[in-house]
Design an enzyme around this catalytic site. Structure first.
Site, PDB file in Angstrom:
ATOM      1  N   CYS A  46       0.826  -1.209   0.000  1.00 42.30           N
ATOM      2  CA  CYS A  46       0.000   0.000   0.000  1.00 42.30           C
ATOM      3  C   CYS A  46       0.858   1.256   0.000  1.00 42.30           C
ATOM      4  O   CYS A  46       0.529   2.258  -0.659  1.00 42.30           O
ATOM      5  CB  CYS A  46      -0.928   0.013   1.216  1.00 42.30           C
ATOM      6  SG  CYS A  46      -2.143  -1.318   1.240  1.00 42.30           S
ATOM      7  N   ASP A 139     -20.412  13.484 -14.328  1.00 37.75           N
ATOM      8  CA  ASP A 139     -21.820  13.248 -14.014  1.00 37.75           C
ATOM      9  C   ASP A 139     -22.005  12.395 -12.764  1.00 37.75           C
ATOM     10  O   ASP A 139     -23.117  12.008 -12.430  1.00 37.75           O
ATOM     11  CB  ASP A 139     -22.539  12.600 -15.198  1.00 37.75           C
ATOM     12  CG  ASP A 139     -21.913  11.261 -15.613  1.00 37.75           C
ATOM     13  OD1 ASP A 139     -20.919  10.828 -14.970  1.00 37.75           O
ATOM     14  OD2 ASP A 139     -22.407  10.656 -16.580  1.00 37.75           O
TER      15      ASP A 139
END
Length: 224
Positions: A46, A139
């Site tokens: 990570c 959107d």
């Protein structure tokens, strides 16, 4: 398990982050957005991923893309982890990255978005988050979803490439072929009549005909 499908609108969740409290739709504004999750703070894979994401942040910003990460730890843990990530990149070990990290210690958001990896668990037997990539358009709808297991790190150069493809194909009547890279040939969508294609692509298109009788129209945005 709940999750998101292509075309779904992003939930307008509220969350605590390393940049303070956010409401997701307000955070995105009229930008594209990438939400990517991580199994745990301070884990080595990570750390490499967030380090790479931080280095590429200017490239995503050029494309009007806002980035936000998620991990199942607290804001305070995230801030401390940012020091490690910056140090890993060879930078001053500050508590901020070029993008926020969402705190999801109770896993509510991870469950809502379908991010948990059933095969990877913490010391208490609870599932960790997988390496999910969600890309949202202006959107607020999901345009791309990639799910990696916790054991496999992502390729952020590929994520940048697919952003280029998504943005190009959102505004042009084209599709990107295998191994496509920006400024190389694209496919004219099959539903576009030839005469309309010639009007839309006045610089010229070229055709590849195959034994089946099918033909494929290609267009090179910037001919060499």
């Amino acid at each position: 398990m709940p999750g998101l499908l292509l075309g779904d609108e992003a939930p307008n969740f509220e969350a605590d982050t390393t940049y303070g409290r956010i409401r997701f739709h307000d955070f995105l504004g009229d930008s594209w957005g990438i939400l990517f999750s991580h199994p745990r703070d301070f884990t080595p894979v990570c750390t490499t991923e967030l380090g790479r994401a931080a280095k590429l942040a200017p490239e995503f910003s050029k494309r009007n893309v806002k980035m936000i990460a998620l991990s199942i730890d607290s804001v305070q843990d995230h801030l401390a982890w940012c020091k490690d990530i910056n140090a890993y990149n060879g930078n001053e070990p500050t508590e901020k990255l070029p993008f926020p990290i969402i705190a999801d210690a109770n896993r509510e958001l991870s469950v809502q978005l379908g991010m948990l990896d059933p095969d990877e668990r913490d010391k208490d037997g609870l599932p960790l988050t997988a390496r999910v990539v969600f890309i949202f358009g202006p959107d607020k709808k999901l345009k791309l979803s990639v799910l990696y297991p916790a054991t496999t790190g992502r390729n952020f150069d590929e994520i940048l490439r697919v952003v280029d493809s998504l943005q190009l194909t959102a505004y042009k009547k084209v599709a990107t072929p295998v191994d496509w890279k920006p400024d190389t040939s694209v496919m004219v969508i099959p539903s576009l009549p030839d005469d309309e294609a010639k009007k839309l692509f006045p610089a010229g298109i070229f055709t590849k005909e195959l034994p089946s009788g099918k033909k494929y129209l290609r267009y090179t945005p910037h001919p060499k």
